[in-house]
Design a protein around this motif. Structure first.
Motif, PDB file in Angstrom:
ATOM      1  N   ARG A  62       0.828  -1.200   0.000  1.00  0.00           N
ATOM      2  CA  ARG A  62       0.000   0.000   0.000  1.00  0.00           C
ATOM      3  C   ARG A  62       0.867   1.257   0.000  1.00  0.00           C
ATOM      4  NH1 ARG A  62      -3.511  -0.458  -2.563  1.00  0.00           N
ATOM      5  NH2 ARG A  62      -4.671   1.289  -1.642  1.00  0.00           N
ATOM      6  N   ALA A  63       2.102   1.097   0.452  1.00  0.00           N
ATOM      7  CA  ALA A  63       3.038   2.221   0.430  1.00  0.00           C
ATOM      8  C   ALA A  63       4.462   1.682   0.433  1.00  0.00           C
ATOM      9  CB  ALA A  63       2.821   3.145   1.623  1.00  0.00           C
ATOM     10  N   VAL A  64       5.348   2.404  -0.245  1.00  0.00           N
ATOM     11  CA  VAL A  64       6.774   2.071  -0.257  1.00  0.00           C
ATOM     12  C   VAL A  64       7.545   3.337   0.102  1.00  0.00           C
ATOM     13  CG1 VAL A  64       8.735   1.341  -1.671  1.00  0.00           C
ATOM     14  CG2 VAL A  64       6.506   0.244  -1.979  1.00  0.00           C
ATOM     15  N   VAL A  65       8.501   3.196   1.000  1.00  0.00           N
ATOM     16  CA  VAL A  65       9.378   4.310   1.375  1.00  0.00           C
ATOM     17  C   VAL A  65      10.758   4.026   0.794  1.00  0.00           C
ATOM     18  CG1 VAL A  65      10.383   5.637   3.268  1.00  0.00           C
ATOM     19  CG2 VAL A  65       8.109   4.602   3.533  1.00  0.00           C
ATOM     20  N   VAL A  66      11.282   4.962   0.008  1.00  0.00           N
ATOM     21  CA  VAL A  66      12.579   4.742  -0.629  1.00  0.00           C
ATOM     22  C   VAL A  66      13.571   5.828  -0.237  1.00  0.00           C
ATOM     23  CG1 VAL A  66      11.782   3.413  -2.614  1.00  0.00           C
ATOM     24  CG2 VAL A  66      11.755   5.908  -2.732  1.00  0.00           C
ATOM     25  N   LYS A  67      14.808   5.390   0.000  1.00  0.00           N
ATOM     26  CA  LYS A  67      15.911   6.314   0.231  1.00  0.00           C
ATOM     27  C   LYS A  67      16.438   6.744  -1.137  1.00  0.00           C
ATOM     28  CE  LYS A  67      16.294   6.222   4.791  1.00  0.00           C
ATOM     29  NZ  LYS A  67      16.194   7.431   5.635  1.00  0.00           N
ATOM     30  N   SER A  68      15.781   7.737  -1.718  1.00  0.00           N
ATOM     31  CA  SER A  68      16.131   8.189  -3.059  1.00  0.00           C
ATOM     32  C   SER A  68      15.504   9.557  -3.278  1.00  0.00           C
ATOM     33  CB  SER A  68      15.629   7.197  -4.116  1.00  0.00           C
ATOM     34  OG  SER A  68      15.913   7.648  -5.425  1.00  0.00           O
ATOM     35  N   ARG A  69      16.130  10.343  -4.122  1.00  0.00           N
ATOM     36  CA  ARG A  69      15.590  11.659  -4.445  1.00  0.00           C
ATOM     37  C   ARG A  69      14.755  11.632  -5.723  1.00  0.00           C
ATOM     38  NH1 ARG A  69      16.166  13.772  -9.040  1.00  0.00           N
ATOM     39  NH2 ARG A  69      18.315  13.108  -8.989  1.00  0.00           N
ATOM     40  N   GLY A  70      15.262  11.000  -6.772  1.00  0.00           N
ATOM     41  CA  GLY A  70      14.528  11.025  -8.018  1.00  0.00           C
ATOM     42  C   GLY A  70      14.701   9.807  -8.899  1.00  0.00           C
ATOM     43  N   HIS A  71      15.820   9.085  -8.756  1.00  0.00           N
ATOM     44  CA  HIS A  71      16.079   7.966  -9.656  1.00  0.00           C
ATOM     45  C   HIS A  71      15.111   6.808  -9.445  1.00  0.00           C
ATOM     46  CE1 HIS A  71      19.324  10.062 -11.344  1.00  0.00           C
ATOM     47  NE2 HIS A  71      20.169   9.924 -10.341  1.00  0.00           N
ATOM     48  N   PHE A  72      14.462   6.760  -8.290  1.00  0.00           N
ATOM     49  CA  PHE A  72      13.449   5.728  -8.050  1.00  0.00           C
ATOM     50  C   PHE A  72      12.293   5.874  -9.039  1.00  0.00           C
ATOM     51  CE2 PHE A  72      11.763   9.351  -5.841  1.00  0.00           C
ATOM     52  CZ  PHE A  72      10.387   9.240  -6.021  1.00  0.00           C
ATOM     53  N   ARG A  73      12.064   7.062  -9.567  1.00  0.00           N
ATOM     54  CA  ARG A  73      10.944   7.285 -10.474  1.00  0.00           C
ATOM     55  C   ARG A  73      11.057   6.396 -11.712  1.00  0.00           C
ATOM     56  NH1 ARG A  73       8.008  12.315  -9.837  1.00  0.00           N
ATOM     57  NH2 ARG A  73       8.729  13.460  -7.995  1.00  0.00           N
ATOM     58  N   ALA A  74      12.275   6.230 -12.220  1.00  0.00           N
ATOM     59  CA  ALA A  74      12.477   5.357 -13.376  1.00  0.00           C
ATOM     60  C   ALA A  74      12.438   3.892 -12.959  1.00  0.00           C
ATOM     61  CB  ALA A  74      13.805   5.687 -14.047  1.00  0.00           C
ATOM     62  N   GLY A  75      13.038   3.565 -11.831  1.00  0.00           N
ATOM     63  CA  GLY A  75      13.092   2.174 -11.391  1.00  0.00           C
ATOM     64  C   GLY A  75      11.745   1.619 -10.987  1.00  0.00           C
ATOM     65  N   PHE A  76      10.890   2.452 -10.367  1.00  0.00           N
ATOM     66  CA  PHE A  76       9.620   1.982  -9.823  1.00  0.00           C
ATOM     67  C   PHE A  76       8.423   2.440 -10.651  1.00  0.00           C
ATOM     68  CE2 PHE A  76      12.564   1.534  -6.380  1.00  0.00           C
ATOM     69  CZ  PHE A  76      12.076   0.525  -5.566  1.00  0.00           C
ATOM     70  N   SER A  77       8.666   2.878 -11.900  1.00  0.00           N
ATOM     71  CA  SER A  77       7.586   3.446 -12.707  1.00  0.00           C
ATOM     72  C   SER A  77       6.487   2.438 -13.039  1.00  0.00           C
ATOM     73  CB  SER A  77       8.152   4.036 -14.003  1.00  0.00           C
ATOM     74  OG  SER A  77       8.780   3.030 -14.782  1.00  0.00           O
ATOM     75  N   GLU A  78       6.796   1.134 -13.033  1.00  0.00           N
ATOM     76  CA  GLU A  78       5.760   0.142 -13.319  1.00  0.00           C
ATOM     77  C   GLU A  78       4.770  -0.009 -12.170  1.00  0.00           C
ATOM     78  OE1 GLU A  78       7.560  -4.166 -12.707  1.00  0.00           O
ATOM     79  OE2 GLU A  78       9.115  -2.751 -13.364  1.00  0.00           O
ATOM     80  N   PHE A  79       5.158   0.494 -10.995  1.00  0.00           N
ATOM     81  CA  PHE A  79       4.292   0.392  -9.811  1.00  0.00           C
ATOM     82  C   PHE A  79       3.642   1.726  -9.441  1.00  0.00           C
ATOM     83  CE2 PHE A  79       7.875  -2.616  -9.168  1.00  0.00           C
ATOM     84  CZ  PHE A  79       7.165  -3.801  -9.237  1.00  0.00           C
ATOM     85  N   PHE A  80       4.357   2.841  -9.693  1.00  0.00           N
ATOM     86  CA  PHE A  80       3.881   4.138  -9.237  1.00  0.00           C
ATOM     87  C   PHE A  80       4.030   5.187 -10.337  1.00  0.00           C
ATOM     88  CE2 PHE A  80       5.599   1.821  -5.588  1.00  0.00           C
ATOM     89  CZ  PHE A  80       4.503   1.825  -4.721  1.00  0.00           C
ATOM     90  N   GLY A  81       2.942   5.878 -10.640  1.00  0.00           N
ATOM     91  CA  GLY A  81       2.999   6.988 -11.560  1.00  0.00           C
ATOM     92  C   GLY A  81       3.361   8.265 -10.830  1.00  0.00           C
ATOM     93  N   PRO A  82       3.589   9.361 -11.566  1.00  0.00           N
ATOM     94  CA  PRO A  82       3.987  10.628 -10.943  1.00  0.00           C
ATOM     95  C   PRO A  82       3.002  11.125  -9.888  1.00  0.00           C
ATOM     96  CG  PRO A  82       4.343  10.715 -13.307  1.00  0.00           C
ATOM     97  CD  PRO A  82       3.599   9.446 -13.041  1.00  0.00           C
TER      98      PRO A  82
END
Length: 509
Positions: A448-468
């Motif tokens: 239901r929620a994911v917390v990531v230690k990242s500023r922006g590169h997670f957006r490309a890595g996790f894009s299949e799970f989370f949109g902007p």
């Protein structure tokens, strides 16, 4: 040189993005990630999942397809962003680079693969030192091309020491391979006789990290416009947002335009871009979500399955920007609120990972995060935990920034602390790839929620799970907070926006 002789091109680089407020980076940090010399470089390039910077692979791949050439591998180092580099180790490395360059002479060209925002414990422009050293060794007529991260801080010495600088165009960074290829293509033009004219401008804008995305926003618009100027006369437009936390006199949004022709084409284009950037400079103001609001969003998502899940970016403790990757503000707040269905990672705590490994899977114990409290933000957090899974941390990135790159997170443990599954690692790494969580058996799609230690590169890595629209950039304490007024900058030229709110500037006549 006869047509039948392959051109000999040296390959080297020392990549580090330095946060002047973070702990010092040492030789051990490079050895734990990437520090290769000579034929070790060629062996890694030939492997299925190399460790070397992606742009190095792109450069060599393109050179292989363009013409006969001979790689002269010198030395390449790559490490996660951190603090200043130990100056003694820097001097040792540069001396080794020089020795190997001199031994490889004569050379037809040099490719430098650097980040651009490195500082050491003694100097503020080590990238410029490397560039100048290479030029001194090879002489004024040997072509030198360099690639930089768009977070690089550019000095006049860097620009003047090489023929062409090519920077990334995407953030999250997913175009490194292409930029390496572009550097190889430009080198071919230099071989064919191109005499580039370069214009360089730096603006008094030090953009916070969260304002430098290239999907949308002021920086995206600037990058897109710059690319429209490339064509018959202009070979490359690089616009670098820079890295605020390096705290150097060369901080500031940098525009580098390289033209194939003389006569002021590059300068006119650079001034055009600079004028557009300054008109929009107030848009480089960060907007974050308060921690309390972020926790409430998670609770709503965990209670209502009809709502979309969310991903919380701990932008203030991003290892990719020099953060220690260990602050527990967000996790602790979620735990106290009783949040469920949450995955958090990757938390850098070697002592805790070692303890969990010693206890074994299935063990329950009192987990103590940050037992030594390494900095003012990484406060101690104790919680009852169960060891769910243990791994050695060896993996290959599958998506985004780390895709196809072999990684080592060190001893890794998955801890269950109630409704939150926490992945603890031993080698500080930004959580930019879903494999870091998936290798522990976690189902990201079910969270239901994911917390990531990242500023922006997670957006490309996790894009299949989370949109902007599912991304929450959380305002929490840390060494990489985008609220720049919280830092005591001592070397940055002032005034600059948004550290200073009132800044006057105009394009140079």
């Amino acid at each position: 040189m006869s047509e039948s002789q392959p051109r000999k091109v040296a390959l080297l680089g020392l990549m580090l993005e330095s946060n002047s407020f973070a702990p010092v980076i040492t030789e051990e940090d490079y050895v734990n990630r990437v520090y290769l010399a000579g034929h070790e470089i060629l062996r890694d390039l030939a492997s299925i999942d190399p460790m070397l910077p992606t742009e190095m692979r792109g450069f060599c791949n393109e050179m292989d397809g363009l013409s006969a050439w001979q790689a002269a591998p010198i030395l390449v180092g790559l490490v996660e962003a951190g603090g200043p580099l130990d100056h003694g180790f820097f001097e040792t490395t540069v001396a080794e680079m020089r020795r190997r360059l001199e031994a490889a002479m004569p050379l037809d060209a040099v490719y430098i693969c650097n980040h651009g925002a490195m500082i050491t414990t003694e100097i503020l422009d080590p990238d410029g030192e490397i560039f100048a050293m290479v030029r001194e060794v090879v002489g004024p007529d040997t072509p030198i091309v360099a690639t930089l991260d768009l977070h690089g801080n550019v000095s006049s010495r860097m620009v003047q020491s090489v023929d062409v600088i090519v920077s990334y165009q995407t953030n999250p960074h997913v175009d490194m391979f292409e930029r390496g290829k572009e550097a190889a293509l430009i080198l071919q033009e230099l071989f064919a006789g191109m005499k580039p004219e370069v214009a360089f401008l730096r603006l008094p804008i030090v953009p916070p990290t969260v304002t430098l995305l290239t999907e949308e926003g002021p920086y995206a618009e600037l990058i897109d416009y710059g690319q429209t100027l490339e064509g018959k006369e202009i070979v490359n437009v690089s616009i670098l947002g820079g890295f605020a936390y390096s705290d150097t006199p060369k901080n500031g949004l940098a525009i580098i335009v390289t033209a194939r022709v003389r006569g002021g084409v590059a300068e006119r284009a650079a001034k055009d871009i600079a004028e557009r950037a300054w008109k929009e400079h107030k848009r480089f103001t960060p907007i974050l979500t308060p921690l309390e609001t972020a926790v409430e969003r998670v609770l709503e998502a965990s209670r209502n399955p009809e709502l979309s899940p969310v991903i919380l970016a701990d932008v203030a403790d991003n290892p990719g920007g020099g953060g220690n990757g260990n602050t527990m503000w967000i996790v602790e707040a979620l735990h106290e609120a009783g949040a469920e269905g949450v995955i958090a990672g990757v938390i850098n705590d070697p002592a805790l990972a070692a303890e969990a490994t010693g206890l074994g899977e299935g063990a329950t114990f009192t987990a103590v995060f940050n037992r030594d409290e390494p900095d003012q933000f990484s406060r101690r957090f104790e919680v009852e935990a169960r060891v769910v899974a243990l791994r050695d941390g060896d993996c290959v990135g599958r998506k985004g920034f780390y895709a196809g790159r072999r990684m080592n997170l060190g001893r890794t443990a998955l801890l269950d602390i109630g409704g939150i599954q926490v992945v603890v690692i031993s080698i500080r790494t930004q959580c930019a790839d879903p494999v870091f969580l998936e290798m522990m058996g976690l189902d990201i799609g079910a969270a239901r929620a994911v917390v990531v230690k990242s500023r922006g590169h997670f957006r490309a890595g996790f894009s299949e799970f989370f949109g902007p629209d599912q991304v929450i950039e959380v305002d929490a304490p840390g060494l990489t907070s985008p609220i720049l007024s919280r830092f005591d900058f001592r070397n940055m030229r002032r005034p600059v926006f948004p550290v200073d709110r009132k800044v006057e500037w105009s394009v140079p006549a």
